[in-house]
Design an enzyme around this catalytic site. Structure first.
Site, PDB file in Angstrom:
ATOM      1  N   SER A  63       0.543  -1.083   0.117  1.00 41.76           N
ATOM      2  CA  SER A  63       0.150  -0.092   0.165  1.00 41.76           C
ATOM      3  C   SER A  63       0.861   1.608   0.108  1.00 41.76           C
ATOM      4  O   SER A  63       1.518   1.362   0.224  1.00 41.76           O
ATOM      5  CB  SER A  63      -0.789   0.156   1.636  1.00 41.76           C
ATOM      6  OG  SER A  63      -1.301   1.522   1.285  1.00 41.76           O
TER       7      SER A  63
ATOM      8  N   LYS B 146      -0.024  -3.468   4.850  1.00 42.59           N
ATOM      9  CA  LYS B 146      -0.727  -3.976   3.851  1.00 42.59           C
ATOM     10  C   LYS B 146      -0.189  -5.134   3.017  1.00 42.59           C
ATOM     11  O   LYS B 146       1.246  -5.391   2.681  1.00 42.59           O
ATOM     12  CB  LYS B 146      -0.858  -3.098   3.630  1.00 42.59           C
ATOM     13  CG  LYS B 146      -2.605  -2.938   3.935  1.00 42.59           C
ATOM     14  CD  LYS B 146      -4.020  -3.785   3.806  1.00 42.59           C
ATOM     15  CE  LYS B 146      -5.098  -3.445   3.738  1.00 42.59           C
ATOM     16  NZ  LYS B 146      -5.198  -2.957   2.555  1.00 42.59           N
TER      17      LYS B 146
ATOM     18  N   ASN C 183      -1.716  -6.992  -0.526  1.00 44.43           N
ATOM     19  CA  ASN C 183      -3.017  -7.146  -0.712  1.00 44.43           C
ATOM     20  C   ASN C 183      -2.793  -8.114  -1.437  1.00 44.43           C
ATOM     21  O   ASN C 183      -1.690  -8.650  -1.929  1.00 44.43           O
ATOM     22  CB  ASN C 183      -3.099  -5.524  -1.396  1.00 44.43           C
ATOM     23  CG  ASN C 183      -3.787  -4.223  -0.276  1.00 44.43           C
ATOM     24  OD1 ASN C 183      -4.279  -4.552   0.007  1.00 44.43           O
ATOM     25  ND2 ASN C 183      -2.951  -2.965  -1.389  1.00 44.43           N
TER      26      ASN C 183
ATOM     27  N   ARG D 157     -21.072  -6.233 -45.860  1.00 51.73           N
ATOM     28  CA  ARG D 157     -19.951  -4.720 -45.080  1.00 51.73           C
ATOM     29  C   ARG D 157     -20.781  -3.945 -43.926  1.00 51.73           C
ATOM     30  O   ARG D 157     -21.571  -3.935 -44.288  1.00 51.73           O
ATOM     31  CB  ARG D 157     -19.269  -4.819 -45.421  1.00 51.73           C
ATOM     32  CG  ARG D 157     -17.738  -4.132 -44.496  1.00 51.73           C
ATOM     33  CD  ARG D 157     -16.613  -3.504 -45.060  1.00 51.73           C
ATOM     34  NE  ARG D 157     -16.326  -4.602 -46.020  1.00 51.73           N
ATOM     35  CZ  ARG D 157     -15.695  -3.920 -47.683  1.00 51.73           C
ATOM     36  NH1 ARG D 157     -15.186  -3.507 -47.726  1.00 51.73           N
ATOM     37  NH2 ARG D 157     -15.154  -5.647 -48.526  1.00 51.73           N
TER      38      ARG D 157
END
Lengths: 440, 440, 440, 440
Positions: A271, A277, A279, A310
């Site tokens: 973080s 942290k 994660n 087309r």
């Protein structure tokens, strides 16, 4: 779209595959191969083919300028062919008339897209193989690691982590097959001329198409497919199912990695502000793909009813979306390959989390055992009472066997085994080994 | 995604707005504004704020490298802040500690996205005004240009081209209001720190947020919105409705431009092989947007249930999709502005196409007039017979008035007026002028 | 679709609103109101209007048979009008000619859909008010209940449950406004006749339209909107954003209700096999809506480019999808109203879960405090070491303050407050009260 | 959803397949088959199995009431099993304990859905075969019917209607294969018990699963698939590609049926007000499916990341969406089968429409022929001048051959053949026959 805004939806390798340079390269390879095939069939002079080949060095073309011009003409081929023709003319004036002969804009851009998709497939396949190998290893290593099942996010009787990983393996393997089929189907050259008859190539159209496909390493389809986009639609759809499967794995892992659960953990990212942290960044990439791709698939499918020979607009919406789908799929695979190869699994915590339920997850088992002996009503009563006790901090099994009717009903050795996860795994190992042993 | 693959989904101006450089610029503006506000509140030294500002020249940062690093950390802010901090430290070691103070990664990237969106709005609004002005002009100029209505792609009683253009105007104007509201709602700064409490800013959080918003020209919302994405979801949704409306206009124009219809024509683009072609290239861009954007909107909405204080994956999927939606909307607007400003309208052909139906489109009118006099059954019979005659090359009105009962029933002057488009326009002009006069 | 297959996507009340009976009722109300307005303007005999009104008892019409016939004619109005006309003729032969006069099929079916939507709105609004009231109560009651924030599903510094509920409240309130606007915009009558000019009504078209709107309790728009579907598109889109917001609340609650977290709990539903189960069944309904609706919104938006004066296929795809969207939104609101009104919140467990992180979530705070005194590098070192200790079962704050440099740097009273959630809430209460006090 | 609101999205036969009665029937068949298999293995008394079978007459169960109760419990199985158990108990008290033994709610509802899907497949396949047969007939009958190609909705050099039909055939045939594979993959029983281990069945789980599959005519998969929804996702996706292809056919036909084009015509439906109208009602149904289904597919794919051993909400959103997708696909097939079997084709008008372009569509051909003789620049000049002449009402070929340089360059017989469609078909017939002869 900016690399910064959407950078998690791809990988370095796939950015390269779908770069402007790569598209230009595919378009130029088409023009060169076309000329060479036409020369080999005696339809244009060899010198012209060589002049075209010599003028087609990708680094001499400016992708951004071509994209800009394309916004006026509505196609990227017209500005590219114009530049290529100028370059050929500067080298050999006569050869200029043989550039892009018999082809239409869409032939070039569609084939260039397919060439990119084919290159992407190799990259995806490698990460697919890493994912399946890692899952097989995890499943084998944890065939006996008991853990809570969880249904509707609530604890349920035990499974093994080996079974969970085998379930992931089964779904990923099935998707591998589907995507392989879809890529194979889509690996076809586009060459139809103005309206899909190759009329400007006289009687040689089909011969040229076959040679062109061979030259580019693609298949020649039964007929041009300017307005029949089902192969690309199917490729998109197969990737959509695939990212759904990868998203399921990522969701499971990220839920198991919650600090309150802590049964598995990916190495993850940090973080910018919170030093503690870790994660689940790899899972985030896979979940991002599973969030974005379904809508992208729907864009591709919505665009399929293309008008006549087309389409108007619907065709123009397609290439960027296909590229985004393939890249997101590849990003998810790549992220999960890394996550799974380095996944940390904590069997002790898994077992502890079972115990932390106060053993209520064995209520189903108790119900099965007791119903035969006490009848449905009495069983429901004693179990409800034991569950209530567990809800207030007690233990379900302890509370249950303290009830006289239960003590009488169960054999002596059963009470202890009631809370034994290994004794309540049913066919888990049978299912696990069957899922895993299935050849990919 | 490559500019070549997706080049029709944007414009030069919008490519610029959502470029890596523009995102970096937004992120750096955030960091500089944050430091300046903190300095102005006496929370960090003025010298630190100035060192940060002096180190934040956007050209010194490499977007591609930051995007690459972001794939490891899961956020583009971490590698940017790392580079910025290094640059600040090189200038003033002490100032480095004050970079990004109190902010979280998402504060920076969300605000940078919003700054881009705000810049895009100015561009979209300009083209919106061109579109509405052109539509009003077309409607006024052709208030009396009668043409076939067409329902389920089949000819129907007449309308005026002025009414058709007014209908487009009405829908575009309503969307302009909705999008304006949605952009205004979304123009909010993001500043919440790690969890949306600004705890790392002590008691000064709200004060800093207010200053930051002012500095960046954004609104300060009631509270940070890290996991509350409804404003962006609403912006995406409003753009989705808008591209649907623009797609409707483009579909109508391209149908009217079919050579067999030939009532209007855009200046358009050419073909790489067919010298005679004039393609509705502007309509193609608007229809491409209307094809792609609905799926993109669904991606954004699918990603809204973001977990707790910051979502996993769903958040990561959002920014690129928002940018693609806004760009596609802008591309459609820009293309249609050009189409509408230079639209060629052929009132003679419109009138001729009515006549070419053999006047069957007046069967409804005849039915209304005759039913009162002949009764429902007899009317149905004579009309069916006249329609049958028109199906075989005759004229409906001629065939009808040859029937004695009809001759008797209708007054002398009615038969001729039966095929008069002007006589069967009902409230067309009333509706037209009401739609057009409505202030935008 | 079967009520069993899709029964969680609606409520009893909304099934009723969108039932065949309700649609028939709306269509018949249209025909009766039309005749009455025409009679009041002297355009048809009063007796005819009364004969039509007397023949239009909804119970006399068989919805399933009409739906079956509609598959042949492509519209539900034709078989209904045929049946109504027969019934009128049986009563008053002359009156039969005045049924459905001046109207087109789409006038009837569009208006009937709008009438249902308007009825649905009342139901949705009631549950919306329940949801916002419950959220305000929860927020006020738990203004001081500290809990872990969680970002990317990992623990983060504290917030209050009051702030979390206030964040939900803010998003729900904003959606309430948006949906209210969108419903109001969409509450318009459809009356345009064959091509939107009301030509068959001569010069009286607009007058009839105004009367019809008044009679039905709807607004009269500037002009008919047969092929301009932006109001319905916007209604769908606003519901899409709304379900995203409701899904976010449900996701948060279901995550907090995991047994390993156990901070909140809805009363929920049981299991067919597992006696101990309490499932977040209300959250499941809201999450199901948030899963389904985005794709439905994209269907509506995809269908917006409707050809000329009446679309082919795209229009036909719309009504069922709009009904499904409104019902899913209503089901989510209704389920969440119940969940939130009876939500059990456990502030003790919230506080315990903070402590169970070993206080690592205060690392950010420690970093802020220490960086000024020890410098960035030394701070990073001591914090990393304390985090490592917490990872092995220790406590972050204990480990940190044992380090001599930290002891020196921090004032005497700080170490204890380092782990005090209340001391690290920043602007939480300020944000909370601002979100909640905002008038709905 | 009401049959009236969504009645074009299905057929009578498919309404029946996905009715409440059909779902109940599937659920009851599951419970009966389960009991019989368990009895045959000696796990429960034969009498119990017979009591269960005798109590499971579908007409004794009230689908609407069960759906209502399901909204409280979150599953349709719980109220069904409760009612079934009561009925069994009334017949044989002891047998009641053996109802639903070892199964979980999802086992029953998933298997019931699969049983419906399998029944639907038979219906879809029959219409698929009608569509391919009709297309093959049309292609063979019109192998020599020349017509304008149209690219970007503008006229282009000729093709044959036989080639156009063959292109449709090729895409439909490929989809037939894909859908067949997807249905086959999805035709698996669901039987996993509470968590997918069949623990409540002791060591007999797999044996019961195998017997149950055999009894119900389904395949037994490697393992239960409660949270692995890729087979259903793939089925949805394959249907999505299929409806895209069917939508393309319908779009082409409805464009060719415009009165200004008038090359083909479906028998179609009428209007409630305009007696002359013949609407492409069959095409409308197919286009409605192509409009709705992509969003529905995206709903299914979005719901795939289902949590752990049973998803929350995402699973609940699935069944109704799958049923809607299969029904819309079947409705489109059924409508197109009718359209194609009775399609009226007008080769004279096709040829006349070529001539009506003033022969400009042969400009490409002229360019190819002249470039070799006159060089690129001179060719471009003479062609541009002839095109300009055609734009003002002249004829391109006439204007071209009046130019002296052209007269000299072209051989005597070429000028007349320049406007000969048959002379400019290239490989059309080769492609056509290759597409058609491909075994389905």
């Amino acid at each position: 779209v900016s690399g910064l805004l959407d950078g998690l939806g791809t990988t370095d390798a796939l950015i390269n595959v779908f770069s402007d340079r790569s598209i230009l390269d595919g378009m130029l390879r088409f023009e060169v191969a076309l000329a060479r095939v036409q020369a080999s069939l005696g339809l244009i002079p060899n010198e012209a083919a060589e002049a075209i080949a010599s003028s087609a060095a990708v680094d001499e073309f400016d992708g951004a300028a071509i994209a800009r011009d394309a916004r006026a003409s509505g196609t990227i081929t017209i500005p590219l062919v114009k530049r290529l023709t100028s370059r050929v003319a500067a080298r050999d004036q006569a050869a200029a008339a043989f550039v892009h002969r018999g082809a239409t804009s869409q032939d070039v851009s569609d084939t260039a897209l397919i060439l990119c998709v084919v290159r992407a497939q190799v990259i995806l396949r490698k990460d697919h193989d890493r994912v399946t190998a890692a899952l097989r290893n995890l499943s084998d290593a944890h065939a006996a690691s008991v853990m809570l099942a969880r249904t509707l996010l609530q604890p349920a009787p035990p499974i093994t982590f080996g079974l969970k990983a085998a379930g992931w393996f089964g779904a990923v393997s099935r998707c591998g097959e589907r995507v392989r089929t879809a890529f194979a189907e889509a690996s076809v050259v586009q060459f139809g001329g103005a309206v899909g008859t190759l009329a400007a190539s006289g009687t040689h159209g089909d011969e040229i198409a076959t040679g062109l496909a061979r030259e580019l390493g693609l298949r020649a389809p039964e007929a041009p497919w300017h307005a029949h986009r089902d192969r690309l639609g199917f490729l998109a759809a197969a990737c959509g199912v695939y990212t759904g499967v990868l998203g399921k794995i990522a969701r499971d892992i990220s839920l198991l990695m919650q600090q309150e659960v802590a049964e598995v953990s990916e190495s993850g990212g940090g973080s910018s502000t919170m030093p503690h942290k870790r994660n689940p960044s790899g899972c985030a990439i896979a979940l991002a793909a599973a969030t974005r791709v379904p809508g992208l698939v729907s864009s591709v499918l919505s665009g399929m009813p293309q008008e006549h020979e087309r389409g108007l607009g619907n065709w123009h919406a397609e290439a960027g979306t296909i590229a985004a789908i393939v890249q997101a799929t590849g990003a998810a695979l790549n992220a999960l390959a890394h996550v799974l190869e380095s996944l940390q699994v904590d069997p002790q915590r898994m077992r502890a989390n079972i115990a932390a339920t106060g053993d209520v997850v064995f209520a189903e088992r108790a119900k099965v055992l007791l119903t035969e002996k006490l009848g449905a009503d009495a069983t429901a009563r004693v179990i409800a009472s034991a569950i209530e006790s567990a809800r207030h901090g007690g233990n379900f099994v302890d509370a249950l066997i303290q009830q006289p009717s239960v003590a009488t009903a169960l054999e002596l050795d059963e009470p202890t085994s009631l809370r034994d996860p290994e004794a309540y795994l049913g066919s888990a190992e049978q299912f696990r080994s069957r899922l895993i042993q299935k050849p990919q």
